[in-house]
Each structure stands twice: as structure tokens, then as C-alpha cells.
Enzyme design. Structure first.
Site, short mmCIF file in Angstrom:
data_model
loop_
_atom_site.label_atom_id
_atom_site.label_comp_id
_atom_site.label_asym_id
_atom_site.label_seq_id
_atom_site.Cartn_x
_atom_site.Cartn_y
_atom_site.Cartn_z
CG HIS A 76 -1.97 -1.07 1.21
ND1 HIS A 76 -3.25 -0.91 0.71
CD2 HIS A 76 -1.91 -2.35 1.65
CE1 HIS A 76 -3.91 -2.06 0.87
NE2 HIS A 76 -3.12 -2.95 1.42
CG ASN A 149 -8.00 -4.20 1.01
OD1 ASN A 149 -7.32 -3.21 1.23
ND2 ASN A 149 -7.51 -5.42 1.06
CG HIS A 340 -2.25 -0.94 15.02
ND1 HIS A 340 -2.22 -2.24 14.58
CD2 HIS A 340 -1.81 -0.98 16.31
CE1 HIS A 340 -1.79 -3.03 15.55
NE2 HIS A 340 -1.54 -2.30 16.61
NE ARG A 359 -5.21 -6.24 8.16
CZ ARG A 359 -6.25 -5.52 7.75
NH1 ARG A 359 -7.46 -6.04 7.75
NH2 ARG A 359 -6.09 -4.28 7.33
FE1 HDD Z 1 -2.57 -4.76 5.42
C1 HDD Z 1 -1.11 -1.73 5.08
C2 HDD Z 1 -5.55 -3.47 4.27
C3 HDD Z 1 -3.94 -7.91 5.44
C4 HDD Z 1 0.19 -5.93 6.96
N1 HDD Z 1 -3.20 -2.97 4.78
C5 HDD Z 1 -2.45 -1.82 4.72
C6 HDD Z 1 -3.24 -0.74 4.25
C7 HDD Z 1 -4.50 -1.23 4.01
C8 HDD Z 1 -4.47 -2.64 4.35
C9 HDD Z 1 -5.69 -0.48 3.48
C10 HDD Z 1 -2.75 0.67 4.02
C11 HDD Z 1 -3.03 1.55 5.20
C12 HDD Z 1 -2.59 2.96 4.89
O1 HDD Z 1 -3.22 3.57 4.01
O2 HDD Z 1 -1.62 3.40 5.49
N2 HDD Z 1 -4.36 -5.56 4.87
C13 HDD Z 1 -5.48 -4.85 4.52
C14 HDD Z 1 -6.61 -5.74 4.47
C15 HDD Z 1 -6.15 -6.99 4.78
C16 HDD Z 1 -4.74 -6.87 5.06
C17 HDD Z 1 -8.03 -5.32 4.14
C18 HDD Z 1 -6.89 -8.28 4.89
C19 HDD Z 1 -8.14 -8.37 5.22
N3 HDD Z 1 -1.97 -6.59 6.05
C20 HDD Z 1 -2.69 -7.76 5.99
C21 HDD Z 1 -1.95 -8.82 6.65
C22 HDD Z 1 -0.78 -8.26 7.10
C23 HDD Z 1 -0.81 -6.87 6.70
C24 HDD Z 1 -2.42 -10.24 6.80
C25 HDD Z 1 0.36 -8.88 7.86
C26 HDD Z 1 0.34 -9.98 8.51
N4 HDD Z 1 -0.74 -3.99 5.86
C27 HDD Z 1 0.22 -4.65 6.54
C28 HDD Z 1 1.40 -3.77 6.87
C29 HDD Z 1 0.97 -2.40 6.27
C30 HDD Z 1 -0.38 -2.70 5.66
C31 HDD Z 1 2.72 -4.31 6.47
C32 HDD Z 1 1.95 -1.71 5.33
C33 HDD Z 1 2.01 -0.28 5.80
C34 HDD Z 1 1.24 -0.24 7.01
O3 HDD Z 1 0.76 -1.46 7.31
O4 HDD Z 1 1.05 0.74 7.70
O5 HDD Z 1 1.59 -3.70 8.24
#
Ligand code: HDD
Length: 693
Positions: A76, A149, A340, A359
Site C-alpha cells: 500500500h 479494502n 493499525h 494484522r
Molecule cells: Fe494490510 C497496510 C488493508 C492484510 C500488513 N493494509 C495496509 C493498508 C491497508 C491494508 C488499506 C494501508 C493503510 C494505509 O493507508 O496506510 N491488509 C489490509 C486488508 C487486509 C490486510 C483489508 C486483509 C483483510 N496486512 C494484511 C496482513 C498483514 C498486513 C495479513 C500482515 C500480517 N498492511 C500490513 C502492513 C501495512 C499494511 C505491512 C503496510 C504499511 C502499514 O501497514 O502501515 O503492516
């Protein structure tokens, strides 16, 4: 205006105001506030001599520049955000103690960030991808983040697979190709080996993956969460955002053109809509399932690869969200905002969904590296409007000056032993009973990977199916390893035989002889974008082709009427500047048509004026506007000589009649007919293969 309703909103923006730095009336200084009168030359020993170490201004300037970048989000990375507010229609107190859902009309400030998933921070907006839809509610009981999402399901069931999935979709590590695309071997290798991914893959191959606008896409919390009310009773809940303007998408060819002509297509659209006062609006809805019905479904509520069909559990409207303010500084706000999933408030709790549980670890962890330490919650965009009082101290970038000697609980040294541990309004975890042996295994109830992808396929209308098949053919056509193509077709055959055969035919793979399982025949109409509202022309952009000799008089009236209805006509000239009009009053041109493309507009209009139309007819690029708009299912309008040109260009394609092509001799009633065509968004039923574009 009701003060009570606006107070928290004002609070957030007032607090942001304390952080805003405006250049008005200021003088250039160093970071220490020392005024600077010369910033073009370094301090040196003589005009041609070496630069001196003691040039503190040059050193500070260059050092800060050297450290300007922070790591982009691991997923993202590409996104855009805006502020606004949420207000409930009704109290949800029966189900949840969540303060921001308690009182109809009470506004809670929000910040929302939309994003793509796979691409880097500088990648194009219109790639085929899931879109992030993350909302931070600055509630009076603390920050609540709904990190969702634009698709209601996810690729994997357990967060431990997330690094595998992301490594597969990101550019291949040896050559870092391709950027922001799933059309490559590692993605298809992974998803075809991991059949739980197939449901989300179906959504990804649909037009949902190329939204026309962030303003025209749905949002989903994805997981099943839990509401908890004042009696401690839990209710399962799924969150939905429904856009006021309906759910609309681009077509793939347009998306690719946009990526070149305007890589910031969605970001620009968001910014411009807010600047022009067309605020964004969604309705928040919930699907509620009593805890007693936990096992009433033929799938597991804890499985994030499943939806609850809306026909089974209706989406109940709860309130609306309006986004009405662009950030002042992209880095400070949109880049530093830290979402978060574990940012919950009293009344909202988790379930044991293993994706959500992971998450709840990952987001806090990632902010520590991305934002450089544990004090990122103090950044202006992240600060709650609720009072913050912790015993956490120090760390990089500490902004607060904590007064007092005792940074521990309990203490008797701070006045009243503060911060006191209090009951009232405190977060209480739902007292769910859990019992089990420690095992590393996937639940049996998570093992049906195909029923819901089949449900999705069955729910699509003809043009949606055509687009899905074309997307599979495009993506798999880029896959080098034959066995990966073949395995994917085998997976599709477990979803629907006809789908598998059509995809196989397009990618040089032998089609399967017979279905792996019979199609269950069930569908869910709510899944089809064809059933989304199509009743608004608000912010729909119309490319008005213009050249010298245009009949501007009637055209002005038509454009004024379309603008009054909320559409946004833009005059595109063969050359920039102005075009001469038959009424002698020159018409200003918004931009030269070669700097943009029909793909960036929702409709094309060719005005009247013999000389102008002759010039447009002689200009191949102008004709392409008409042809590609038609090919992509968009409304095309023509007035007088312009109508003749449209008829000539589209020729036989118009034989069967087409309500999306609005041609007229005069201007009377034209705007109304054209607006009706525009509101419908697209005519995908057209025989597109015959269009010479
Ligand atoms: Fe995630 C970012 C949505 C599964 C780990 N995720 C991130 C963002 C969105 C989502 C919208 C961007 C937030 C922003 O605008 O700063 N992610 C989802 C959805 C998931 C999902 C809807 C499943 C239902 N994500 C998911 C899993 C993991 C992560 C299973 C880790 C185990 N996601 C992250 C992250 C991020 C992230 C690495 C990257 C930057 C951040 O968090 O701030 O932690």
C-alpha cells in the site's frame, strides 16, 4: 449549526492548525531560527577556494535533505488521503458501546487513505490491483481504525502467509519486474498453489480492480469483527462502505492509457473533487450476526476469504461519511498517517480470524521502522482528539514534555496518583471463552475454496464475465511457465467449466474436458456492479472537442445545463488557447487534446460548426476520441455537423441503435438526453470488436 455536532471536528482541525506552518510574511532562517541572507553560495575560502566546515547553514541544509526520505510502506505504498467526518443516522447502542455510533448526527472527524497494494510509492494509480480503504475515526473515546479494502475478501486465510503472498505479487526479485502488476509468474505460481486465493483472484480479475474513482468504489472491513454492548453481549459484524455515486470502473485498455497519460488519475480525481466542492460520500452499513448464529453458515465467519452474501444477511445502514478537506502536506499527513487494526475503541472487538490476529501484530511493528520510533502516535495526523495520558516515556522524536516524577502505575507521587487506572469508559476485552490444544493447523471449516468464487462468477452479468475472461487471458498470457498457466486453468475449472474453457482458449492451454464439480448455480445480485446505482452525473467529465469555427452559442447553453447537473465539461482544442466561434465570441480551451485522452473522460461530445468539424475530421487524434470512447462503452454526443461526424466515424456500429450515442440537429432537449446517457455510465453491450480503434 448545532455546536455539539461540530465540536470534535473543530477540535481535530484546530489541533492540526497548531502544527501548520505557513510561509506568509516569514523570513528564511536556519532550523535554529537564525535569519539567513544568502542561500545560493557556500561559505568558501576565496571565490574559487574550498567550502568551509563552519558553514553551518550549508551543512544543515544538505544534511536535512539527505534524510528527507523514509521507507515506503511495504504494501500500500501508493496512496492519497483526505479528511472529513462521519455521522450516524441512528444509535447503535443496542449492539455496541462505541461512542461514535451512539448518537444520531454527532460528527466524528476522520482521515481516510486510499491506496493500491503492490506498487511502489511512485507507481501509477490505475494498475490492476486491490485498493486500500483505510479510515481513522478520531473518536472521543480514542482513535478507531477501520483498515479495509475495496474488495470484501482476501487472498489468504492466515496472516503467517502474508509475507509469502506479498513476495509473490511484488516485482520478481532478480530483475525487479514488473512494477505494480500481478501479471507475472510468481503471482500466478503462488495463487494457483494456494487455492484459498481463488475467490479474491476472481475479484482481482474483475473491473473492481480498476475503479473509475476512489469516490466510486465500495469499501469493506473484510474480517468479521465484534460489537459489544453495555451488557457485554457480543454481535458479529461486517463493515461496508457504499459510495453515494455508485460503484463504477474503468475498462482495462483505458486503465493502461491512464497509467501513461495521467499516472495520478485517481489521486488527481480525489483532490480536484474536493477542491471543487464535490465532496465524497459513502454510507456505512453493517451486517450483524448474533453470536448464537456463529455456526449457521456453510462457511466460517472467521475465514477472511468468504463474504456473507447480502441476500442472506442484509446490510443495515448506520451512517454516512463525507470527505471534504484535502491535506495541506502530503508527507506530513498522507505519508505519516499510521493505521493499525488493533486501534479499537470500547464497543468494538476482534474475532479469532487468524488473518486479523496477525494484522494486529504487523501494523504497529511496521510503523516502528517506517516512522522511526515509538512516538509516531504524536504526529499531528495520528494524534487522537481524546485525551492521552500514558506512562510511556522518551524514545526518538518525543514531542511531549511530561511533567512530574512518577512514570509508573501505581504511584503516590503525582497529584492524585495520576494517571489513575479508571473503570469508566475503559476498554474491556470481550470475555470470550477459549479452550484448545496448541496446534499448527488450518481449521476444517476453512477448506471450501471454490463455492464462493463460483457464487461470484454466477453473479456477474455478461459484460462483467467478458472482462473477467479478458483479464485472465491478459495476465496468464504474461506468464512464462506453461505449467503455471495449466494449473491455474485447472483451478478455474473447479470454479466454473465455461470460465476455464474460455480462459484456456485464450492462452494456448488445452481446455479441460469436463467440469471438476458441477456449478452450484447460486448467485448474489449484490455482487454485480451492473446493479449499482446509475443515477448521477456528478463530476462526470466530458471531453468537448473543439476547433476554429465552432458553433459556440448553442454549445454554451448545453454545457451550462450539464454543469448545473453536476457534470464537468472540458473544452479540448486541436490547439491550446482559444478557438474562434461562428458567433464571433471566442471559446477558451481548457487543454490541447493531445495532452490528455478519451480514457481520462466519461464521455465525448462533438459540437456543431462546419469548419470546426472539418478540422476535427482531418485530425486523426480527435477522431480517436470518438472511436475509443465508443469502444469503451461511453456516451458519445454530437450536435449538428458534429453529429454527422460521429455517425460517419461509427458507421455500421450504430445500425442496431444505441441510446448511449446522443445525436441531434439542434440543442433543444440535448443536455437532458446526454445527461441521462452519462448517468448510466457505460454501454458495454456494444459490439466492441467491430470498432476500428
Ligand atoms: Fe494490510 C497496510 C488493508 C492484510 C500488513 N493494509 C495496509 C493498508 C491497508 C491494508 C488499506 C494501508 C493503510 C494505509 O493507508 O496506510 N491488509 C489490509 C486488508 C487486509 C490486510 C483489508 C486483509 C483483510 N496486512 C494484511 C496482513 C498483514 C498486513 C495479513 C500482515 C500480517 N498492511 C500490513 C502492513 C501495512 C499494511 C505491512 C503496510 C504499511 C502499514 O501497514 O502501515 O503492516
Amino acid at each position: 449549526m448545532d455546536e455539539r455536532n461540530t465540536a470534535p471536528d473543530r477540535d481535530k482541525q484546530q489541533r492540526m492548525e497548531q502544527a501548520r506552518r505557513r510561509p506568509d510574511g516569514t523570513r528564511l532562517t536556519t532550523q535554529q531560527g537564525v535569519r539567513v541572507d544568502h542561500t545560493d553560495d557556500s561559505l568558501s575560502a576565496g571565490a574559487r577556494g574550498p567550502t568551509l566546515m563552519e558553514d553551518f547553514h550549508a551543512r544543515e541544509k544538505i544534511t536535512h535533505f539527505d534524510h528527507e526520505r523514509i521507507p515506503e510502506r511495504v504494501v500500500h505504498a501508493r496512496g492519497a488521503g483526505a479528511y472529513g467526518y462521519f455521522e450516524p443516522y441512528r444509535s447503535m447502542a443496542e449492539y455496541t458501546t462505541a461512542d461514535f455510533l451512539a448518537e444520531p448526527g454527532r460528527r466524528t472527524p476522520v482521515f481516510v487513505r486510499f491506496s493500491t497494494v503492490a506498487g511502489s510509492r511512485g507507481s501509477a494509480d490505475t494498475v490492476r490491483d486491490v485498493r486500500g480503504f483505510a479510515t481513522k475515526f478520531y473518536t472521543r473515546a480514542g482513535n478507531y481504525d477501520l483498515v479495509g479494502n475495496n474488495m470484501p475478501v482476501f487472498f489468504i486465510q492466515d496472516g503467517i502467509k502474508f509475507p509469502d503472498f506479498v513476495h509473490a505479487v511484488k516485482p520478481e526479485p532478480d530483475r525487479e519486474i514488473p512494477q505494480a502488476a500481478s501479471a507475472h509468474d510468481t503471482f500466478w505460481d503462488f495463487v494457483s498453489l494456494q487455492p484459498e486465493a481463488m475467490h479474491t483472484v476472481m475479484w482481482l480479475m474483475s473491473d473492481r480492480a480498476i475503479p473509475r474513482s476512489y469516490r466510486m468504489m465500495q469499501g469493506f472491513g473484510v474480517h468479521t469483527f465484534r460489537f459489544v454492548n453495555a451488557d457485554g453481549r457480543g454481535t458479529f459484524v461486517k463493515f461496508h462502505w457504499k459510495p453515494k455515486l455508485g460503484t463504477h470502473s474503468l475498462v482495462w485498455e483505458e486503465a493502461q492509457t491512464c497509467a501513461g497519460k495521467d499516472p495520478d488519475f485517481n489521486r488527481r480525481d480525489l483532490w480536484e473533487a474536493i477542491e471543487s466542492g464535490h465532496f465524497l460520500e459513502w454510507e456505512l452499513g453493517v451486517q450483524l450476526v448474533p453470536e448464537s448464529d456463529e455456526f449457521a453458515f456453510d462457511f466460517d465467519l472467521l475465514d477472511a476469504t468468504k463474504i456473507i452474501p447480502e441476500e442472506q444477511v442484509p446490510v443495515e445502514p448506520v451512517g454516512r461519511m463525507v470527505l471534504d478537506r484535502n491535506p495541506d502536506n502530503f508527507f506530513a499527513e498522507t505519508e505519516q498517517v499510521a493505521f493499525h487494526t488493533a486501534n479499537v475503541v470500547p464497543g468494538i472487538d476482534f474475532t479469532n480470524d487468524p488473518l486479523l490476529q496477525a494484522r494486529n501484530f504487523s501494523y504497529l511493528d511496521t510503523q516502528l521502522i517506517r516512522l522511526g520510533g515509538p512516538n509516531f502516535a504524536q504526529l499531528p495526523v495520528n494524534r487522537p482528539v481524546a485525551e492521552v495520558s500514558t506512562n510511556q516515556r522518551d524514545g526518538y522524536g518525543q514531542q511531549d514534555v511530561h511533567v512530574g516524577t512518577a512514570a509508573y502505575s501505581p504511584n503516590s507521587l503525582n497529584p492524585g496518583g495520576c494517571p489513575v487506572v479508571a473503570d469508566d469508559g475503559a476498554y474491556r476485552h470481550h470475555a470470550e471463552r477459549v479452550d484448545g490444544a496448541k496446534i499448527r493447523a488450518r481449521s476444517e471449516s476453512f477448506q471450501d475454496f471454490y463455492s464462493q468464487p463460483t457464487l461470484f462468477w454466477n453473479s456477474m452479468c455478461d459484460w462483467e464475465r467478458e472482462h473477467i475472461v479478458a483479464a485472465f487471458r491478459f495476465e496468464l498470457g504474461k506468464v512464462e511457465h506453461r505449467h503455471v498457466r495449466e494449473r491455474t486453468v485447472a483451478r478455474l475449472n473447479a470454479i466454473d467449466h465455461d470460465l476455464a474453457v474460455q480462459v484456456a482458449d485464450g492462452i494456448g492451454v488445452a481446455p479441460p474436458d469436463q467440469p471438476e464439480v458441477p456449478n452450484h448455480g447460486r448467485s448474489s445480485p449484490a455482487l454485480s456492479m451492473a446493479n449499482s446505482p446509475r443515477d448521477s452525473v456528478e463530476t462526470r467529465k466530458i471531453a468537448v472537442l473543439a476547433a476554429d469555427g465552432i458553433a459556440a452559442d448553442g454549445l454554451r447553453r448545453v454545457l451550462a445545463e450539464l454543469s448545473e447537473r453536476g457534470a464537468v465539461p472540458e473544452v479540448l482544442g486541436v490547439v491550446d488557447g482559444t478557438v474562434t466561434s461562428t458567433d464571433g465570441d471566442d471559446l477558451p480551451v481548457a487543454r490541447q487534446h493531445g495532452t490528455v485522452d478519451a480514457a481520462l473522460y466519461d464521455a465525448v461530445l462533438v459540437p456543431d460548426g462546419a469548419d470546426a468539424v472539418a478540422a476535427l475530421a482531418a485530425d486523426g487524434a480527435a477522431s480517436r476520441y470518438v472511436l475509443t470512447a465508443f469502444k469503451h462503452g461511453k456516451p458519445v454526443g454530437g450536435l449538428g455537423a458534429g453529429a454527422d461526424l460521429v455517425s460517419r466515424l461509427l458507421g455500421d456500429s450504430l445500425d442496431g441503435g444505441d441510446d448511449g450515442v446522443v445525436l441531434s440537429d439542434g440543442t433543444d432537449g440535448f443536455a437532458e438526453r446526454f445527461a441521462a446517457a452519462l448517468a448510466r455510465h457505460r454501454w458495454f453491450e456494444r459490439p466492441l470488436d467491430q470498432v476500428p480503434a
